[in-house]
Enzyme design. Structure first.
Site, short mmCIF file in Angstrom:
data_model
loop_
_atom_site.label_atom_id
_atom_site.label_comp_id
_atom_site.label_asym_id
_atom_site.label_seq_id
_atom_site.Cartn_x
_atom_site.Cartn_y
_atom_site.Cartn_z
CE LYS A 214 -1.76 3.04 2.75
NZ LYS A 214 -1.99 4.01 1.88
CD GLU B 213 9.80 13.02 11.23
OE1 GLU B 213 10.66 12.28 10.62
OE2 GLU B 213 8.86 12.38 11.56
#
Length: 494
Positions: free
Chosen positions: A191, A397
């Site tokens: 995926k 992040e």
């Protein structure tokens, strides 16, 4: 390597035929409910195509095909040399179609065509080729038993592997999973990210042409909360391998626990420290590597050196060199081979990166370089100095071209700053002192430590992190460990 010119790539883009369907059991097909979603070029927001939107029923079909192929044994039980030949053929076909794959990658993600053609696609090809060549050279073991027994220790394919991969290096990171998983004899359901599915979808036809049996590789475009969740919860998936955010990684662990306790391997977030000591052997080289370590791929790199720790006595000199190096990264049309910087993946992500910059400034950081003076989803190199370790720009992040600069005065302070982080993917150390280099490498809590370089490496070394950067390793022979089960066979000898 010939990169051609912008007109060449624009012409190829105009004539490009894009496959949009799911690839299940050896053929392309629409989603069961015929649902689709749009895919746009982040460089100009123009619609590229509508691609199929896999949901739970499509996941069931793909897993069923993968399980059938695995149990049939014509791939899982094939000799390593036979699997090798198929994967080498796949790598050869990818090589033949490298311009098409590079163009799809650039249109889908906004990265420069130069980088897609030079780095992403060749890296994906090398990965498939490396595991093809490696798989018939991996041996089992014989345990040191007494003469009354013979104990064999072998590795067997684990079964059906679900691979969920991100949008920053779509085909390359997909191949980091597919190479070892397929070489070991597993069947795979891949995926890709809903933001970058085009090269993965194209790979299906190439795999079929290479001779991979129907069902050994299935490819589902779709959303994480639908297709990704269904894969993670599926009771007939034996192993889940993932690259993406730490938050999603936590969900996948939860889903695995709620279902069949499938193996889960995570390569998650990062906030890596790049440490420049005053005895750095070459400030200009370190500055160039530091700039590339945060501005390459628009900073959308999990192991990007997002935290720059500079010994206080050389801060001004080093930042001067860094600004020179940053000038080499100029946002331009990704189809222009002269471009060294493309776009962020989409407007939502662009907005997120801008909010982090604004928050850093509000918390007291100083703007040494501002890359926000661009249009659309483009953003140039951005440097924040005076960053304190408790600021969000130092702890979270950002996944953009934003460098947080902090100074230190002692080796212990540098080590403490570097390790004061929930992530542990990478770290860089620049020093002439070999003893210091070894001390720091041993004490830094990171999966990879780079001495007098940043993020160098090749397929022979493992890649992965510690702490909340994940578990397991991609690349190298160690990646085969994720996709195989150890079996002991004990023979009693009369």
């Amino acid at each position: 390597m010939a990169y051609q010119d912008k007109a060449y790539w624009a012409s190829k883009a105009d004539g490009l035929k894009i496959e949009h369907r799911l690839f299940i059991d050896g053929r392309y097909q629409e989603a069961d409910d015929e649902g689709c979603f749009p895919v746009s070029n982040p460089a100009n927001e123009q619609l590229l195509t509508q691609i199929s939107r896999a949901r739970e029923v499509d996941v069931d079909a793909a897993v069923r095909a993968a399980r059938h192929r695995f149990e049939q044994g014509d791939w899982s039980q094939a000799s390593p040399s036979a699997r090798k030949q198929v994967l080498l053929r796949l790598a050869e076909l990818m090589e033949q179609h490298k311009e098409e794959l590079a163009l799809l990658e650039t249109l889908d993600t906004g990265k420069p065509i130069r980088h897609s053609l030079r780095d992403d696609i060749p890296g994906a090809i090398r990965t498939i080729r490396w595991y093809a060549e490696a798989v018939d050279k991996v041996y089992g073991e014989i345990a040191p038993t007494g003469n009354e027994a013979l104990a064999l220790i072998t590795r067997e394919p684990i079964g059906v592997v679900a691979a969920i991969v991100p949008w920053n290096f779509p085909l390359l990171l997909a191949c980091w999973k597919l190479g070892p998983a397929l070489a070991a004899g597993n069947s795979v359901v891949l995926k890709p990210s809903e933001k970058s599915s085009l090269t993965a979808i194209r790979l299906g036809a190439l795999a079929q042409e290479a001779g991979l049996p129907d069902g050994a590789l299935n490819i589902l475009s779709g959303f994480g909360h639908e297709a990704g969740k269904a894969l993670a919860l599926h009771g007939d998936v034996d192993c889940l391998t993932f690259t993406g955010s730490t938050g999603v990684g936590r969900l996948l662990l939860e889903y695995a626990g709620r279902s069949n306790m499938k193996r889960v391997w995570l390569e998650a977030g990062g906030k890596s420290a790049n440490i420049i000591f005053a005895d750095c052997p070459d400030l200009a080289k370190a500055a160039r590597a530091s700039a590339a370590g945060i501005f390459y791929n628009q900073g959308q790199v999990c192991i990007a050196g997002t935290r720059l720790l500079i010994e206080h006595s050389i801060k001004d000199a080093f930042l001067s060199e860094l600004k020179k190096a940053a000038a080499d990264f100029k946002p331009m049309d990704p189809l222009d081979p002269e471009s060294t910087m493309g776009t962020l993946i989409d407007s939502d992500h662009h907005g997120s990166v801008c909010r982090y910059i604004s928050e850093g400034l509000e918390e007291g950081a100083l703007l040494a370089l501002d890359g926000r003076d661009q249009t659309g989803n483009f953003m140039g190199p951005t440097v924040l100095e005076g960053v304190r370790p408790n600021m969000a720009v130092s702890r979270e992040e950002i996944f953009g071209p934003v460098l947080a600069v902090t100074t230190f005065t002692t080796e212990q302070e540098a080590l403490t700053l570097a390790n004061d982080c929930k992530y542990g993917l990478g770290a860089g150390v620049w020093t002439r002192d070999l003893n210091r280099a070894h001390r720091m490498a041993r004490r830094l809590k990171a999966g990879s430590v780079f001495i007098n370089n940043y993020n160098d490496g090749d397929m022979t070394v493992p890649f992965g992190g510690v702490k909340q950067s994940g578990n397991g390793r991609d690349k190298s022979l160690h990646a085969l460990e994720k996709f195989t089960e150890l079996k002991t066979t004990w023979l009693a000898l009369d």
